[in-house]
Write an enzyme that holds these catalytic residues in place. Structure first.
Site, mmCIF file in Angstrom:
data_model
loop_
_atom_site.group_PDB
_atom_site.id
_atom_site.type_symbol
_atom_site.label_atom_id
_atom_site.label_comp_id
_atom_site.label_asym_id
_atom_site.label_seq_id
_atom_site.Cartn_x
_atom_site.Cartn_y
_atom_site.Cartn_z
ATOM 1 N N CYS A 244 38.897 52.070 31.764
ATOM 2 C CA CYS A 244 39.270 51.219 30.632
ATOM 3 C C CYS A 244 38.509 49.897 30.588
ATOM 4 C CB CYS A 244 40.774 50.969 30.662
ATOM 5 S SG CYS A 244 41.728 52.496 30.798
ATOM 6 N N HIS A 384 43.986 42.058 28.387
ATOM 7 C CA HIS A 384 43.995 43.507 28.575
ATOM 8 C C HIS A 384 45.352 44.062 28.173
ATOM 9 C CE1 HIS A 384 42.693 47.333 30.103
ATOM 10 N NE2 HIS A 384 43.629 47.369 31.041
ATOM 11 N N GLU A 395 47.885 40.298 35.374
ATOM 12 C CA GLU A 395 46.878 39.613 34.559
ATOM 13 C C GLU A 395 47.296 38.190 34.238
ATOM 14 O OE1 GLU A 395 44.309 40.219 30.411
ATOM 15 O OE2 GLU A 395 46.090 41.457 30.780
ATOM 16 N N LYS A 415 46.458 45.758 21.936
ATOM 17 C CA LYS A 415 46.993 47.099 22.196
ATOM 18 C C LYS A 415 48.426 47.272 21.707
ATOM 19 C CE LYS A 415 44.074 47.848 26.287
ATOM 20 N NZ LYS A 415 43.484 46.496 26.397
ATOM 21 N N HIS A 420 46.105 51.909 23.592
ATOM 22 C CA HIS A 420 45.049 51.684 24.581
ATOM 23 C C HIS A 420 43.911 52.667 24.351
ATOM 24 C CE1 HIS A 420 42.899 50.669 28.036
ATOM 25 N NE2 HIS A 420 43.818 50.755 28.980
ATOM 26 N N PHE A 479 41.186 51.867 35.800
ATOM 27 C CA PHE A 479 41.524 52.622 37.006
ATOM 28 C C PHE A 479 40.355 52.546 37.986
ATOM 29 C CE2 PHE A 479 44.829 55.954 35.334
ATOM 30 C CZ PHE A 479 45.713 54.937 35.084
#
Length: 493
Positions: A244, A384, A395, A415, A420, A479
């Site tokens: 991502c 994010h 975050e 998002k 996402h 990831f």
């Protein structure tokens, strides 16, 4: 997913020359294991420790340290190395027009709907940010359109729309040195539908029934390759796949190609389409997705106490990145400026973020170093913010470690409305960030009903806000512990 699909070395990602940083007085990190010590070059006479982050030898835990007031670092001034944005293109749940996309975001519209691309009735998650009524007319011929994986359809359309937006039509490109124009559009999952169909053909009918397009349309570099083949662009061409974080990695690498003199223009971004039975099923198996089937449009709720996972989406976002010198010579319309970026790794876990936030906070600081920006100059963060239990707070805590005073900062989560987009997320969010810069309006983070108490930064809850952006950062994490941050600002000659 964390691979670079190209024949060149991964060194292409990084700007080997740090002369501009030393020359401009930008702070540099020195690493000793997990201990980060930063020194600020104040001039030719000495250094001053700013101490954004430090760790004790005993605890290895981050300690936030007061940052003394220092003069703002100097930004890049060489027009050959200044990077401007001259075009934007996308494919999104709100269509393929940039203005329509951003207006929907400003209005707080949710693009999350029930999945109907395949029978998801037996799945524990039955909704997504699914793109509907997509048309590639005028961008892809009919035969290829029927064969292509959706990820590459989205890539081609968004890439060509970005070129059009930059006034780089075929006639214009044909008069340019195409060896100086590159393509770097990544994907986290690649052609997952093409791959799934190939495996299904093998299992049901045998290997002789596998299409010859199975391999080419499955591999992650094919988006960049197809866009270059269609447009004749012969400069640096490959893809980066860092889950991502993919699109931001591509922006960072593309900018460094220009700064190093490899290219004058780079077409960069991310594309993704993983809304397939195995794609959705795989993320369900990871226990990463929201299961709010009774109310899909309220499922993506970054920083809300009742969040229960992210909502899978799809699409593509592409920027035309160009040296200021080249853009000026051809009279291009300059939309905004890319100031810098950074990439780091948590080196911690396949899917969970570091609890101490070191990977993210160091990435933000390194991006500001690369940009020649002081933390005090940043007043907007496109986060994010996936709506996951651990990720959202990790975050925020990292942001608070870097920016000591967040009273002037606005932070939102794209998002919350589009889901996402995985490898495409950073591309779509970069466009949202740039539109915030050019319009003076920040889109809301919707579904903010019960905010986590640790979130003390203004998240632009539920309703858009007017805000003059000075410097913006856009965060993307993937990831594998891949962290990426890019920095944008209004263009000032």
């Amino acid at each position: 997913m964390a691979a670079i699909a190209c024949a060149s070395s991964s060194g292409l990602i990084f700007d080997k020359s740090r002369k501009s940083s030393a020359r401009s007085g930008v702070s540099m990190f020195q690493y000793n294991g997990l201990r980060a010590v930063e020194t600020m070059h104040v001039g030719s006479t000495g250094t001053r420790t700013t101490g954004f982050i430090s760790t004790s030898a005993k605890s290895r835990r981050i300690k936030a340290m007061a940052s003394p007031t220092v003069s703002a670092p100097k930004r890049e001034t060489d027009p050959k190395k200044r990077i401007v944005i001259t075009g934007m293109g996308l494919v999104s749940v709100f269509g393929s027009d940039v203005d329509t996309f951003y207006n929907k975001l400003l209005d707080g519209v949710s693009g999350i709907t029930p999945i109907d691309r395949f029978d998801a009735s037996e799945y524990s998650v039955r909704f997504a940010g699914q793109i509907r009524d997509f048309s590639s007319k005028g961008y892809i011929d009919g035969k290829n359109d029927r064969r292509l994986d959706d990820a590459w359809r989205f890539c081609l359309v968004s890439g060509k729309r970005a070129l059009d937006d930059a006034s780089l039509s075929k006639d214009v490109l044909d008069k340019m040195d195409k060896t100086r124009i590159g393509v770097l559009v990544g994907s986290g999952m690649g052609g997952i539908a093409a791959f799934s169909n190939g495996v299904e053909a093998l299992l049901q009918k045998g290997y002789k029934k596998i299409t010859p397009f199975f391999i080419p349309y499955s591999i992650t570099n094919m988006g960049s390759a197809l866009l270059a083949i269609d447009t004749g662009l012969m400069g640096p061409n490959y893809s980066i796949s860092t889950a991502c974080a993919t699109a931001n990695y591509c922006f960072f690498a593309a900018a460094n190609h220009i700064r190093r003199g490899d290219a004058d223009i780079m077409v960069a971004g991310g594309a993704e389409s993983a809304l397939t039975p195995v794609g959705v099923g795989g993320f369900i198996a990871c226990r990463a997705l929201s299961q709010r089937n009774d109310n899909p449009q309220q499922a993506s709720r970054p920083w809300d106490k009742n969040r229960d996972g992210f909502v899978i989406g799809e699409g593509a976002g592409v920027l035309i990145m160009e040296s200021l010198e080249h853009a000026t010579k051809r009279g291009a319309n300059i939309i905004a400026e890319y100031l810098g970026g950074a990439v780091t790794c948590d080196a911690h876990h396949m899917t969970d973020p570091r609890k101490d936030g070191l990977g993210v906070s160091s990435c933000i600081i390194k991006s500001l170093q690369d940009a020649g920006v002081a933390p005090e100059e940043v007043n907007y963060v496109n986060a994010h913010a996936t709506s996951t239990l651990a990720g959202d707070l990790a975050e925020v805590n990292a942001i608070k470690k870097v920016f000591k005073d967040t009273s002037e900062i606005k932070m939102n989560g794209t998002k919350s409305m589009i889901g996402h987009g995985l490898g495409a997320a950073g591309g779509l969010e970069a466009i949202a960030t740039i539109k915030a810069i050019t319009t003076g309006w920040l889109h809301p983070t919707i579904n903010q009903y019960d905010l986590e108490p640790e979130v003390t930064i203004d998240t632009v809850p539920n309703v858009k806000k007017q805000h003059q952006v000075n410097v913006a950062i856009s965060n993307s994490f993937g990831f594998g512990g891949h962290n990426s941050v890019v920095v944008f600002a209004p263009f000032k000659p």
